[in-house]
Motif scaffolding. Structure first.
Motif, PDB file in Angstrom:
ATOM      1  N   TYR A 296     -21.440   4.889  -4.985  1.00 43.14           N
ATOM      2  CA  TYR A 296     -20.111   4.539  -5.494  1.00 43.14           C
ATOM      3  C   TYR A 296     -19.126   4.287  -4.353  1.00 43.14           C
ATOM      4  O   TYR A 296     -18.275   3.393  -4.447  1.00 43.14           O
ATOM      5  CB  TYR A 296     -19.574   5.642  -6.402  1.00 43.14           C
ATOM      6  CG  TYR A 296     -18.141   5.397  -6.819  1.00 43.14           C
ATOM      7  CD1 TYR A 296     -17.821   4.370  -7.708  1.00 43.14           C
ATOM      8  CD2 TYR A 296     -17.097   6.153  -6.286  1.00 43.14           C
ATOM      9  CE1 TYR A 296     -16.500   4.111  -8.066  1.00 43.14           C
ATOM     10  CE2 TYR A 296     -15.787   5.908  -6.644  1.00 43.14           C
ATOM     11  CZ  TYR A 296     -15.497   4.885  -7.528  1.00 43.14           C
ATOM     12  OH  TYR A 296     -14.199   4.633  -7.876  1.00 43.14           O
ATOM     13  N   ASP A 297     -19.212   5.076  -3.293  1.00 39.91           N
ATOM     14  CA  ASP A 297     -18.275   4.903  -2.176  1.00 39.91           C
ATOM     15  C   ASP A 297     -18.355   3.481  -1.619  1.00 39.91           C
ATOM     16  O   ASP A 297     -17.328   2.867  -1.304  1.00 39.91           O
ATOM     17  CB  ASP A 297     -18.571   5.917  -1.071  1.00 39.91           C
ATOM     18  CG  ASP A 297     -18.214   7.331  -1.481  1.00 39.91           C
ATOM     19  OD1 ASP A 297     -17.398   7.472  -2.416  1.00 39.91           O
ATOM     20  OD2 ASP A 297     -18.756   8.278  -0.893  1.00 39.91           O
ATOM     21  N   TRP A 298     -19.578   2.967  -1.489  1.00 38.97           N
ATOM     22  CA  TRP A 298     -19.733   1.620  -0.927  1.00 38.97           C
ATOM     23  C   TRP A 298     -19.196   0.564  -1.879  1.00 38.97           C
ATOM     24  O   TRP A 298     -18.438  -0.330  -1.473  1.00 38.97           O
ATOM     25  CB  TRP A 298     -21.212   1.344  -0.639  1.00 38.97           C
ATOM     26  CG  TRP A 298     -21.439  -0.023  -0.044  1.00 38.97           C
ATOM     27  CD1 TRP A 298     -21.314  -0.382   1.264  1.00 38.97           C
ATOM     28  CD2 TRP A 298     -21.793  -1.219  -0.759  1.00 38.97           C
ATOM     29  NE1 TRP A 298     -21.573  -1.728   1.423  1.00 38.97           N
ATOM     30  CE2 TRP A 298     -21.874  -2.268   0.192  1.00 38.97           C
ATOM     31  CE3 TRP A 298     -22.050  -1.507  -2.085  1.00 38.97           C
ATOM     32  CZ2 TRP A 298     -22.198  -3.571  -0.160  1.00 38.97           C
ATOM     33  CZ3 TRP A 298     -22.382  -2.806  -2.445  1.00 38.97           C
ATOM     34  CH2 TRP A 298     -22.458  -3.825  -1.494  1.00 38.97           C
ATOM     35  N   ILE A 299     -19.552   0.654  -3.165  1.00 32.10           N
ATOM     36  CA  ILE A 299     -19.124  -0.408  -4.081  1.00 32.10           C
ATOM     37  C   ILE A 299     -17.635  -0.319  -4.361  1.00 32.10           C
ATOM     38  O   ILE A 299     -16.965  -1.329  -4.578  1.00 32.10           O
ATOM     39  CB  ILE A 299     -19.939  -0.372  -5.388  1.00 32.10           C
ATOM     40  CG1 ILE A 299     -19.811  -1.735  -6.096  1.00 32.10           C
ATOM     41  CG2 ILE A 299     -19.457   0.754  -6.314  1.00 32.10           C
ATOM     42  CD1 ILE A 299     -20.806  -1.956  -7.200  1.00 32.10           C
ATOM     43  N   CYS A 300     -17.071   0.891  -4.321  1.00 26.48           N
ATOM     44  CA  CYS A 300     -15.610   1.014  -4.485  1.00 26.48           C
ATOM     45  C   CYS A 300     -14.898   0.337  -3.321  1.00 26.48           C
ATOM     46  O   CYS A 300     -13.906  -0.369  -3.508  1.00 26.48           O
ATOM     47  CB  CYS A 300     -15.222   2.493  -4.569  1.00 26.48           C
ATOM     48  SG  CYS A 300     -13.449   2.765  -4.746  1.00 26.48           S
ATOM     49  N   ASN A 301     -15.411   0.532  -2.107  1.00 28.60           N
ATOM     50  CA  ASN A 301     -14.836  -0.115  -0.935  1.00 28.60           C
ATOM     51  C   ASN A 301     -14.911  -1.627  -1.049  1.00 28.60           C
ATOM     52  O   ASN A 301     -13.944  -2.346  -0.746  1.00 28.60           O
ATOM     53  CB  ASN A 301     -15.576   0.375   0.313  1.00 28.60           C
ATOM     54  CG  ASN A 301     -15.066  -0.253   1.595  1.00 28.60           C
ATOM     55  OD1 ASN A 301     -15.432  -1.369   1.947  1.00 28.60           O
ATOM     56  ND2 ASN A 301     -14.211   0.467   2.297  1.00 28.60           N
ATOM     57  N   GLN A 302     -16.050  -2.140  -1.524  1.00 30.34           N
ATOM     58  CA  GLN A 302     -16.229  -3.585  -1.656  1.00 30.34           C
ATOM     59  C   GLN A 302     -15.342  -4.170  -2.756  1.00 30.34           C
ATOM     60  O   GLN A 302     -14.778  -5.262  -2.610  1.00 30.34           O
ATOM     61  CB  GLN A 302     -17.693  -3.905  -1.939  1.00 30.34           C
ATOM     62  CG  GLN A 302     -18.640  -3.602  -0.791  1.00 30.34           C
ATOM     63  CD  GLN A 302     -18.324  -4.413   0.448  1.00 30.34           C
ATOM     64  OE1 GLN A 302     -18.046  -5.618   0.369  1.00 30.34           O
ATOM     65  NE2 GLN A 302     -18.338  -3.759   1.610  1.00 30.34           N
ATOM     66  N   LEU A 303     -15.207  -3.447  -3.850  1.00 31.36           N
ATOM     67  CA  LEU A 303     -14.354  -3.939  -4.947  1.00 31.36           C
ATOM     68  C   LEU A 303     -12.882  -3.938  -4.554  1.00 31.36           C
ATOM     69  O   LEU A 303     -12.128  -4.840  -4.935  1.00 31.36           O
ATOM     70  CB  LEU A 303     -14.573  -3.077  -6.190  1.00 31.36           C
ATOM     71  CG  LEU A 303     -15.876  -3.333  -6.954  1.00 31.36           C
ATOM     72  CD1 LEU A 303     -16.105  -2.263  -8.002  1.00 31.36           C
ATOM     73  CD2 LEU A 303     -15.848  -4.718  -7.609  1.00 31.36           C
ATOM     74  N   LYS A 304     -12.460  -2.950  -3.786  1.00 30.10           N
ATOM     75  CA  LYS A 304     -11.073  -2.942  -3.317  1.00 30.10           C
ATOM     76  C   LYS A 304     -10.819  -4.098  -2.355  1.00 30.10           C
ATOM     77  O   LYS A 304      -9.736  -4.707  -2.367  1.00 30.10           O
ATOM     78  CB  LYS A 304     -10.750  -1.604  -2.649  1.00 30.10           C
ATOM     79  CG  LYS A 304     -10.688  -0.434  -3.625  1.00 30.10           C
ATOM     80  CD  LYS A 304     -10.423   0.879  -2.926  1.00 30.10           C
ATOM     81  CE  LYS A 304      -9.017   0.963  -2.395  1.00 30.10           C
ATOM     82  NZ  LYS A 304      -8.696   2.303  -1.856  1.00 30.10           N
ATOM     83  N   SER A 305     -11.808  -4.410  -1.520  1.00 32.40           N
ATOM     84  CA  SER A 305     -11.680  -5.564  -0.624  1.00 32.40           C
ATOM     85  C   SER A 305     -11.620  -6.862  -1.428  1.00 32.40           C
ATOM     86  O   SER A 305     -10.834  -7.769  -1.109  1.00 32.40           O
ATOM     87  CB  SER A 305     -12.859  -5.587   0.347  1.00 32.40           C
ATOM     88  OG  SER A 305     -12.821  -6.727   1.169  1.00 32.40           O
TER      89      SER A 305
END
Length: 448
Positions: A226-235
């Motif tokens: 989740y940490d990775w995909i949350c970072n990507q979605l915020k970008s």
């Protein structure tokens, strides 16, 4: 733009010209507040400034002189000496009034001349400031780009681009030549908070963002962290925001991030997505409006914000209320308001979409409340009955819930879970105390 600038400057000059030393601070404060409010409401270009009146420039009511009240209340003088004194006082008062009026007239003329001088000085100062800004913007084209983009974003516009511009992007509201268009071709890019004007080479264009959205959906389906995909979605959200792209892709991105945040109990990110989706839906961009409307109702029930909940539900249309997700959320609201815990936990089991993830945040609170009611109505309750009635996952989950709420009043504590019985008389005091300590106050992280 030129008409607004002329009317606005004339109105400001008029207000400054009417100031006095007595009300200078009050007028300046109100003037700044009125302009700030118009800028926030994006009404700088639509306000009829000639008709705006500052309250601080209105004439103040004349205070009542106490002597006049005493004069009407005093008894009539009867002696000659008293009559003579009264005549002398009235004569001197009328003479003072005439002299005072003449002084006031002279003072008004003097202030009028001073105001005219002040207005001329302010006009010259504004003209000098504008010429300096123009020279600075010519010397710094990048600053001019940012300046124009800020004012363009606050100008009144319609959803859609300029059809007369051959390079206009239909995905950008009110597109113009100052709109940033990204050139970065990376599919995945870490989120970094902007501390300066964004550069096109750091932003991905719309075509790449579409590919990124599709790839992220697949990555989440393949069980990435989740940490990775949350970072990507915020970008991804940031690149859409910087380029002012507001279309169906924008809605899909926020809806996807909102659902993932619900699944992982990240309520801060979920509330940010919910707030953004509300604005996007109001622009008429299609999406899963009914689904997220139901989520908003459930979140308001979680926060026990009755006033806002009633206001929000009252604004729903009959068509919205007829959809399955919204109907379910409204039934949850009804069950909570009536204390019908049997219906509530049945709705919890049958929640559509991801409504159960939101109900998870307040279902233990309602279980404790229901157990308080049941403890008053029964002498003893089997653990299996509590498990069935309050929609627990298992008997072990039921026992853990009771232990977490300091309820240990079993008549046969050493028996297996299938045979355990709760002593309701003793359990009522325990569950009541636990409810007061745990659920009397509710805090929602990231609530909007």
């Amino acid at each position: 733009m030129e008409s607004y600038d002329f009317d606005h400057r004339e109105w400001v000059a008029k207000c400054l010209g009417q100031m006095t030393d007595a009300n200078r601070a009050e007028v300046q404060a109100e003037l700044r507040q009125v302009i700030a409010d118009a800028f926030t409401a994006k009404a700088l270009w639509t306000t009829d400034w000639a008709g705006v009146q500052l309250q601080s420039l209105l004439p103040k009511p004349t205070p009542v002189v106490n002597g006049l009240k005493r004069k009407t209340a005093e008894p009539a003088a009867t002696s000659k000496k008293a009559k003579k004194s009264s005549i002398q006082k009235s004569t001197s008062a009328s003479t003072w009034d005439l002299g005072d009026q003449a002084a006031l007239n002279r003072r008004a003329e003097r202030f009028q001349r001073e105001h005219e001088i002040e207005r001329q000085k302010n006009l010259r100062s504004q003209q000098q400031q504008q010429s300096k800004q123009g020279a600075a913007l010519k010397a710094n084209p990048q600053g001019a780009h940012l300046f124009n983009r800020i004012w363009r974003a606050d100008s009144p516009s319609t959803h859609g681009s300029n059809p007369d511009d051959p390079e206009a992007d239909p995905n950008v509201p009110n597109w113009d030549r100052h709109t940033i268009v990204g050139t970065n071709q990376e599919l995945f890019k870490d989120y970094l908070r902007l501390t300066s004007e964004p550069k096109p080479e750091m932003i991905r264009p719309y075509s790449v963002l579409q590919q990124t959205y599709t790839a992220l959906k697949q990555r989440w389906h393949d069980k990435c962290s989740y940490d990775w995909i949350c970072n990507q979605l915020k970008s991804l959200r940031q690149d859409l925001t910087v380029q002012r792209i507001k279309n169906e892709l924008t809605v899909l991105v926020y809806e996807m991030h909102g659902r993932i945040a619900l699944e992982t109990a990240d309520m801060v990110e979920y509330n940010q997505c919910q707030a953004a989706l509300k604005n996007l839906y109001e622009l008429g961009i299609p999406g899963h409006v009914e689904e997220f409307t139901a989520y908003r109702i459930l979140m308001l029930l979680h926060g026990r914000n009755k006033s806002e909940l009633n206001l929000y539900v009252g604004q729903l249309t009959p068509k919205q209320k007829a959809t399955k997700p919204v109907q379910h959320a409204l039934r949850v609201q009804q069950a909570l308001s009536m204390g019908n815990y049997h219906a509530l936990f049945k709705l919890y089991i049958d929640a559509p979409n991801m409504g159960a993830y939101i109900m998870d945040h307040f279902i233990d609170r309602e279980r404790a409340k229901a157990l308080m009611i049941m403890s008053k109505a029964y002498r003893a309750l089997s653990l299996r009955f509590i498990y069935d009635e309050l929609a627990f996952d298992s008997l072990g989950h039921t026992r853990e819930f009771l232990a977490a709420h300091a309820v240990s009043a079993f008549t046969n504590p050493n028996s297996p879970d299938t045979e355990k019985t709760l002593d309701c008389k003793n359990a009522f005091q325990m569950i009541s105390q636990a409810y007061e300590e745990k659920y009397r106050r509710v805090q929602i992280r990231g609530a909007v």
